[in-house]
Design a protein around this motif. Structure first.
Motif, PDB file in Angstrom:
ATOM      1  N   VAL A 153       0.993  -1.140   0.078  1.00 58.62           N
ATOM      2  CA  VAL A 153       0.118  -0.142   0.067  1.00 58.62           C
ATOM      3  C   VAL A 153       0.835   1.093   0.131  1.00 58.62           C
ATOM      4  CG1 VAL A 153      -1.771   1.176   1.281  1.00 58.62           C
ATOM      5  CG2 VAL A 153      -1.780  -1.212   1.202  1.00 58.62           C
ATOM      6  N   LEU A 154       0.521   2.152  -0.888  1.00 63.98           N
ATOM      7  CA  LEU A 154       1.363   3.266  -0.869  1.00 63.98           C
ATOM      8  C   LEU A 154       0.430   4.601  -0.093  1.00 63.98           C
ATOM      9  CD1 LEU A 154       3.528   5.223  -1.961  1.00 63.98           C
ATOM     10  CD2 LEU A 154       2.193   5.794  -4.066  1.00 63.98           C
ATOM     11  N   LYS A 155       1.011   5.110   0.659  1.00 61.59           N
ATOM     12  CA  LYS A 155       0.435   6.240   1.496  1.00 61.59           C
ATOM     13  C   LYS A 155       1.221   7.521   1.120  1.00 61.59           C
ATOM     14  CE  LYS A 155       0.122   8.614   5.954  1.00 61.59           C
ATOM     15  NZ  LYS A 155       0.492   8.356   7.525  1.00 61.59           N
ATOM     16  N   VAL A 156       0.395   8.468   0.546  1.00 60.26           N
ATOM     17  CA  VAL A 156       0.579  10.115   0.211  1.00 60.26           C
ATOM     18  C   VAL A 156       0.186  10.737   1.056  1.00 60.26           C
ATOM     19  CG1 VAL A 156       1.060  11.467  -1.725  1.00 60.26           C
ATOM     20  CG2 VAL A 156       1.528   9.137  -2.157  1.00 60.26           C
ATOM     21  N   ALA A 157       0.930  12.032   1.606  1.00 62.12           N
ATOM     22  CA  ALA A 157       0.348  12.856   2.534  1.00 62.12           C
ATOM     23  C   ALA A 157       0.819  14.177   2.308  1.00 62.12           C
ATOM     24  CB  ALA A 157       0.246  12.425   3.666  1.00 62.12           C
ATOM     25  N   ALA A 158      -0.029  15.255   2.464  1.00 64.21           N
ATOM     26  CA  ALA A 158       0.511  16.470   2.349  1.00 64.21           C
ATOM     27  C   ALA A 158      -0.199  17.336   3.302  1.00 64.21           C
ATOM     28  CB  ALA A 158       0.270  17.242   0.850  1.00 64.21           C
ATOM     29  N   LYS A 159       0.711  18.315   4.240  1.00 64.07           N
ATOM     30  CA  LYS A 159       0.184  18.977   5.483  1.00 64.07           C
ATOM     31  C   LYS A 159       0.656  20.560   5.275  1.00 64.07           C
ATOM     32  CE  LYS A 159       0.252  14.705   7.972  1.00 64.07           C
ATOM     33  NZ  LYS A 159       0.451  14.272   9.130  1.00 64.07           N
ATOM     34  N   LYS A 186       4.474  20.065   4.902  1.00 62.38           N
ATOM     35  CA  LYS A 186       5.098  18.845   4.915  1.00 62.38           C
ATOM     36  C   LYS A 186       4.435  17.975   3.873  1.00 62.38           C
ATOM     37  CE  LYS A 186       5.786  15.056   8.370  1.00 62.38           C
ATOM     38  NZ  LYS A 186       5.586  14.466   9.427  1.00 62.38           N
ATOM     39  N   TYR A 187       5.328  17.028   3.356  1.00 56.09           N
ATOM     40  CA  TYR A 187       4.910  15.915   2.327  1.00 56.09           C
ATOM     41  C   TYR A 187       5.453  14.692   2.570  1.00 56.09           C
ATOM     42  CZ  TYR A 187       4.607  20.502  -0.158  1.00 56.09           C
ATOM     43  OH  TYR A 187       4.084  21.677  -0.466  1.00 56.09           O
ATOM     44  N   VAL A 188       4.716  13.741   2.731  1.00 57.31           N
ATOM     45  CA  VAL A 188       5.160  12.406   2.942  1.00 57.31           C
ATOM     46  C   VAL A 188       4.820  11.345   1.969  1.00 57.31           C
ATOM     47  CG1 VAL A 188       4.980  10.441   4.750  1.00 57.31           C
ATOM     48  CG2 VAL A 188       4.787  12.872   5.553  1.00 57.31           C
ATOM     49  N   MET A 189       5.544  10.263   1.589  1.00 58.72           N
ATOM     50  CA  MET A 189       5.302   9.011   0.958  1.00 58.72           C
ATOM     51  C   MET A 189       5.935   7.861   1.608  1.00 58.72           C
ATOM     52  SD  MET A 189       6.331   8.490  -2.913  1.00 58.72           S
ATOM     53  CE  MET A 189       5.408   9.766  -3.391  1.00 58.72           C
ATOM     54  N   GLU A 190       4.898   6.887   1.899  1.00 60.43           N
ATOM     55  CA  GLU A 190       5.474   5.844   2.456  1.00 60.43           C
ATOM     56  C   GLU A 190       4.767   4.688   1.846  1.00 60.43           C
ATOM     57  OE1 GLU A 190       4.980   6.923   7.222  1.00 60.43           O
ATOM     58  OE2 GLU A 190       3.690   5.601   6.389  1.00 60.43           O
ATOM     59  N   LEU A 191       5.635   3.444   1.511  1.00 62.37           N
ATOM     60  CA  LEU A 191       5.447   2.191   1.029  1.00 62.37           C
ATOM     61  C   LEU A 191       5.140   1.235   2.094  1.00 62.37           C
ATOM     62  CD1 LEU A 191       5.033   0.554  -1.477  1.00 62.37           C
ATOM     63  CD2 LEU A 191       7.219  -0.312  -1.271  1.00 62.37           C
ATOM     64  N   ARG A 192       4.142   0.416   2.324  1.00 58.88           N
ATOM     65  CA  ARG A 192       3.709  -0.373   3.389  1.00 58.88           C
ATOM     66  C   ARG A 192       3.424  -1.844   3.063  1.00 58.88           C
ATOM     67  NH1 ARG A 192      -0.417   3.272   7.371  1.00 58.88           N
ATOM     68  NH2 ARG A 192       1.125   5.101   7.859  1.00 58.88           N
ATOM     69  N   TYR A 193       3.634  -2.626   3.969  1.00 61.86           N
ATOM     70  CA  TYR A 193       3.520  -3.989   3.705  1.00 61.86           C
ATOM     71  C   TYR A 193       3.124  -4.707   5.167  1.00 61.86           C
ATOM     72  CZ  TYR A 193       3.488  -8.644   2.159  1.00 61.86           C
ATOM     73  OH  TYR A 193       2.970  -9.928   1.628  1.00 61.86           O
ATOM     74  N   PRO A 194       2.158  -5.237   5.201  1.00 64.47           N
ATOM     75  CA  PRO A 194       1.755  -5.851   6.482  1.00 64.47           C
ATOM     76  C   PRO A 194       2.451  -7.325   6.640  1.00 64.47           C
ATOM     77  CG  PRO A 194      -0.148  -6.234   4.953  1.00 64.47           C
ATOM     78  CD  PRO A 194       0.966  -5.417   4.159  1.00 64.47           C
ATOM     79  N   PHE A 195       3.125  -7.484   7.866  1.00 59.99           N
ATOM     80  CA  PHE A 195       3.556  -8.803   8.076  1.00 59.99           C
ATOM     81  C   PHE A 195       2.711  -9.630   8.768  1.00 59.99           C
ATOM     82  CE2 PHE A 195       7.417  -6.012   7.970  1.00 59.99           C
ATOM     83  CZ  PHE A 195       7.987  -6.610   6.859  1.00 59.99           C
ATOM     84  N   SER A 196       1.623  -9.115   9.566  1.00 67.57           N
ATOM     85  CA  SER A 196       0.485  -9.888  10.433  1.00 67.57           C
ATOM     86  C   SER A 196      -0.680  -8.998  10.410  1.00 67.57           C
ATOM     87  CB  SER A 196       1.082 -10.303  11.712  1.00 67.57           C
ATOM     88  OG  SER A 196      -0.098 -10.626  12.541  1.00 67.57           O
ATOM     89  N   LEU A 197      -1.789  -9.524  10.268  1.00 67.09           N
ATOM     90  CA  LEU A 197      -2.908  -8.670  10.062  1.00 67.09           C
ATOM     91  C   LEU A 197      -3.885  -9.085  11.279  1.00 67.09           C
ATOM     92  CD1 LEU A 197      -3.786  -7.693   6.496  1.00 67.09           C
ATOM     93  CD2 LEU A 197      -2.933  -6.191   8.109  1.00 67.09           C
ATOM     94  N   ASN A 198      -3.267  -9.766  12.095  1.00 60.28           N
ATOM     95  CA  ASN A 198      -3.888 -10.502  13.340  1.00 60.28           C
ATOM     96  C   ASN A 198      -4.295  -9.157  14.172  1.00 60.28           C
ATOM     97  OD1 ASN A 198      -4.678 -11.502  16.083  1.00 60.28           O
ATOM     98  ND2 ASN A 198      -3.559 -13.541  15.176  1.00 60.28           N
ATOM     99  N   PRO A 199      -5.711  -9.145  14.866  1.00 56.46           N
ATOM    100  CA  PRO A 199      -6.080  -7.878  15.683  1.00 56.46           C
ATOM    101  C   PRO A 199      -5.411  -8.059  16.807  1.00 56.46           C
ATOM    102  CG  PRO A 199      -7.761  -9.582  15.325  1.00 56.46           C
ATOM    103  CD  PRO A 199      -6.839  -9.981  14.385  1.00 56.46           C
TER     104      PRO A 199
END
Length: 918
Positions: free
Chosen positions: A752-758, A828-841
């Motif tokens: 998942v790619l997260k892009v943010a601007a503030k 502020k500008y942010v870009m993150e590439l995310r990957y889950p290793f565990s989605l256990n609640p």
């Protein structure tokens, strides 16, 4: 006594000197149980014609572990039954029934006595040995544990041949999946003298060498290149290899560890620098394991043909494929492809549609005459397999309640390389929702879930409403978002549909606890609790306390923190998301108080000979807030408008932290109204995979200076200038979450790619006032180590400490310069590439790689949105229900790099707790 029924074949005979038995015996087992020595002699006259007898008695002998009454029941024989002897089939059925249990090495039935019409029987059994224990040799303990689980091995079970063969099969598959295609298993069986009829099994496993794929040779592919076809074979890869210069010979990457003599044959005198001389056009497939897996290979062949079909070659086939050993005992794969003719779409006509016209459906389909034939694309656009993203024709019908809708593409003609289609629709009636059922909510009251649903009984069914209901339930935060079930149950007879929702509760209350004692300093520590599913109406019902009343979706938070005499704070907040219970009107109230004594430690460490008066001073903050949020229906119902009234009081005594002359004693009051327009469409809270968040806020204090137009407040004493603070403040945040891959398997893992601007700005109403140091922006750090007892917005930046100058070249490691009042503008500008290793609640874990840029400015005069501090790095996030969100980041501030310095001097490790920093 003579054995008359060997290996399951029934034969009844009468011997003068022995009793009579029928038996079934397994090969290579111990000799059968012998009948009792005192077996009676039966008269030869009974060898006459078959007669019917009544069973007078049945005994079971030879068992050591099994219950005799149960075995007798399994045999199907019981006292009082009528049997025919000799020649009856009751004995055969009894032996077959016992033999089918696979628990015995031998089954024998004896006739021990005949008296008149009575017959006495004895069932002799030899049990298979029990497995007293087992061990795997030649492999790691972790691998042995996995195999034990997969094979279902356990001590005390019967050591049958089927159990052994199952272990061998599990071992072969386990190692074949890891690329060891030649694994062998040898079983050593030893008698356990310490236990009756028991054996100890030793599984000697030899993994052998990994079977890798050297080359995949594809022929017959005239229209599509080898590289494109091999790219589709995700689970079947060639070994990574390099093409060396100048010989152009292929060398596999795992050969790079060869001795110097190997490299000297290629003209490399310095093997460690061999990569410097590689051909610029070498092939290098990173992360290519090249192990061979038969199951994945079959899947990959289907993907190759599917790719051909998507390019118009609907008749493509793999006519021959062969795997064979290469010269170094690995595998080569040869694949022969018959492409066939390339086809194109012809005329596409519609039949049976009344809801949408032909032209609308054609536009929604997005396929024109002359486009390359692609059946997969056609079925996707038609919605043959419903996609949660929507956008297909079936989805458009489902959104308007056509739950019984059916659509079928039919080929009606092939003209050369052109295929004509008629798409036949059966719209059916619009389904009305009849019942909505909810299950699995053991803690949360049903009305909390039901009020979030968009599927209301009596209304028309809509797929979008179903998907939106799933999102709303997930965003409550009370349930495992991966286990929310939605099952429409159509009732064709009356044209209605029932909807079943299933949820799985998860823990989401949080606890923060630490304590200590420091002599003069006193008690230190933190006690904080957050109940995210609180129930205020049950506060006086003791039976609902566990540990506090819960289930109504309210939020209660209490936190007390102390650093002895130096610092302490109290925080309380309560939120009701549905004020009144009928509309989504979120009501919140909060209170907080903090105290800091900057001289506490100085006084404690004062030398004994220093007789000067102890210094005294403090900074106190008292605040309260009340807010009301209302969900909007326009532009859409993702929008929320929030009104909040806030009050802060600041009391200073000998506190000169802000470096403003004359502003070290006094009281400041901050009364303000904040308006926030927010829109949130993310699919869930902890690890969003799609959607966006937007927030625009405006915060205003009363314009006190406008009440006295001729007064210049900047000439008043500082202590009076800030008696009542005035400012106007604006904030804008935007976040987007974009999935970059499809979910893998049932665990829904995906990039998942997260892009943010503030952006933020705080300013005055006019030049006759001075902007106070409160309410400004502080940039850098991680939001935890920042000194934020005073009212400021902390804008974190990974890779940088807190900084106080807009010049990116100035980055102090610590300390705040005297006279610093904070920034009034930031972006502020942010870009993150995310990957889950565990989605256990119970432990959600995901990793990320980030790049970000930010800066703060003292006023608009020096504002430059392109003059930014830049950083990049990696991080991890852990969500534990009891502690909330924990985060670790390692960032490198590019503007902290100095000539002669390394990355270590520009790197910074940051930590986050309980919230995602701004």
């Amino acid at each position: 006594m003579k054995k008359l029924f060997p290996k399951g074949l029934l034969a009844i005979a009468l011997c003068c000197s022995a009793g009579i038995r029928v038996s079934a015996q397994q090969k290579d087992t111990v000799p059968p149980v012998q009948p009792p020595a005192n077996s009676p002699v039966v008269s030869p006259l009974s060898m006459g014609a078959p007669q019917q007898y009544e069973i007078a008695e049945i005994t079971v002998v030879g068992t050591q572990y099994l219950d005799k009454s149960l075995l007798l029941s399994l045999s199907g024989l019981s006292v009082g039954d009528k049997v025919v002897y000799p020649g009856g089939d009751q004995f055969t059925k009894a032996i077959q029934s016992l033999w089918s249990q696979r628990l015995f090495a031998d089954v024998t039935i004896y006739v021990t006595k005949i008296d008149g019409n009575k017959i006495w029987l004895e069932i002799g059994l030899i049990e298979m040995p029990r497995m007293s224990g087992f061990v795997f040799r030649g492999i790691k303990k972790s691998e042995a544990d996995d195999i034990t689980t997969k094979a279902g091995l356990r001590k005390g079970s019967v050591a049958t041949q089927a159990v052994k063969q199952n272990v061998i099969g599990v071992v072969h598959k386990f190692y074949a999946d890891k690329g060891f295609g030649n694994a062998t298993v040898k079983i050593d069986e030893r008698k356990d003298t310490g236990l009756v009829n028991s054996v100890f099994l030793i599984f000697n496993v030899s993994k052998g060498n990994k079977v890798r794929i050297d080359d995949i040779n594809i022929v017959g592919n005239y229209s599509i290149a080898d590289s494109k076809l091999k790219k589709r074979m995700k689970g079947t890869k060639e070994r990574t290899r390099l093409t060396l210069h100048p010989s152009n010979e292929h060398v596999y990457v795992d050969s790079l560890a060869q001795p110097d003599e190997f490299w000297k044959t290629y003209g490399f005198l310095q093997p460690t620098r061999a990569l410097d001389k590689l051909d610029p056009y070498f092939r290098f497939k990173l992360f290519s394991s090249a192990k061979f897996n038969e199951t994945k290979y079959i899947e990959d062949k289907g993907k190759v043909i599917g790719y051909y079909n998507s390019k118009g070659f609907r008749d493509a086939l793999i006519t021959r494929d062969t795997t064979y050993k290469s010269s170094n005992q690995n595998l080569n794969i040869d694949m022969q492809i018959s492409e066939g003719k390339k086809y194109y779409f012809g005329d596409i006509t519609w039949k049976g549609n009344t809801r949408y016209s032909d032209s609308v459906l054609t536009r929604l389909l997005g396929i024109k005459k002359g486009d390359v034939y692609n059946l997969e694309l056609l079925e996707k656009r038609l919605g043959k397999q419903m996609s949660p993203e929507g956008g297909d024709i079936s989805g458009y019908y489902m959104d308007y309640g056509y739950l019984f809708f059916q659509i079928d593409p039919v080929e009606i003609g092939i003209r050369g390389d052109t295929i004509d289609y008629e798409i036949r629709l059966r719209e059916g009636p619009q389904a009305t929702i009849k019942e909505v059922r909810i299950a699995g909510n053991e803690k949360t009251n049903e009305h909390v879930i039901r009020r979030e649903l968009r599927t209301i009984p009596g209304e028309k069914f809509s797929r979008q409403d179903l998907i939106r209901s799933n999102r709303e339930i997930a965003n409550l935060g009370f349930f495992n978002p991966e286990k929310i079930g939605m099952n429409p149950v159509p009732n064709v007879q009356d044209g209605t549909v029932d909807i079943d929702y299933t949820v799985e509760e998860k823990a989401n209350d949080q606890l923060e606890l630490s304590a200590g004692w420091g002599g003069y300093i006193g008690l230190t520590g933190t006690l904080g609790v957050t109940f995210n599913n609180f129930s205020l109406r049950n506060i006086f019902r003791k039976e609902t306390w566990d540990p506090l009343p819960s289930g109504d979706g309210q939020k209660l938070s209490v936190r007390v923190s102390s650093n002895g005499k130096a610092y302490r704070s109290y925080n309380f907040s309560f939120t009701e998301p549905w004020l009144g219970g009928k509309k989504r009107n979120q009501f919140s109230v909060s209170f907080y108080s903090s105290y800091q004594n900057p001289y506490a430690y100085q006084n404690y460490y004062r030398p004994a000979w220093d007789t000067t008066t102890l210094r005294d001073g403090h900074f106190k903050v008292l605040g309260a807030s009340v807010s009301l949020g209302k969900q909007l229906k326009w532009p859409d119902d993702f929008f929320t408008l929030i009104y909040s009234v806030n009050y802060q009081q600041y009391k200073l005594k000998n506190y000169n932290y802000f470096g403003i002359q004359g502003f070290d004693n006094g009281t400041s009051n901050n009364i303000n109204l904040k308006l926030t327009l927010a829109r949130s469409s993310v699919d869930q809270q902890i690890f969003p995979r799609s959607g966006s968040n937007f927030m625009l806020s405006a915060q205003y204090t009363p314009p006190y200076s406008l009440f006295s137009p001729g007064k210049d407040y900047t000439k008043e004493p500082v202590s009076q200038q800030f008696n009542f603070i005035e400012y106007q403040k604006y904030r804008f945040n935007a976040e987007w979450y974009v999935p970059l891959s499809r979910p893998k398997g049932s665990d829904n893992k995906m990039f998942v790619l997260k892009v943010a601007a503030k952006f933020g700005y705080i300013g005055r109403y006019n030049n006759r006032t001075r902007l106070s140091p409160f309410g400004r922006f502080e940039l850098g750090g991680d939001g935890l180590s920042n000194f934020a007892i005073y009212d400021r917005d902390i804008i974190s930046q990974r890779g940088y400490p807190v900084y106080y100058d807009s010049d990116p070249r100035i980055n102090p490691e610590s300390g705040q310069p005297i006279g610093y009042e904070g920034f009034t503008v930031f972006n502020k500008y942010v870009m993150e590439l995310r990957y889950p290793f565990s989605l256990n609640p119970s432990s959600t874990i995901f990793g990320l790689a980030f790049v970000e840029a930010a800066n703060g400015y003292k006023d608009f005069g020096e504002y430059n949105p392109f003059r930014l501090r830049r950083s990049a790095g990696i991080g991890m996030r852990f969500y534990l229900p009891m502690f909330g969100l924990l985060g670790f980041d390692y960032g490198i501030g590019f503007d902290r790099l100095r000539p002669g310095g390394g990355l270590k001097d520009a790197a910074k490790f940051t930590f986050m707790l309980g919230f995602e920093p701004e």
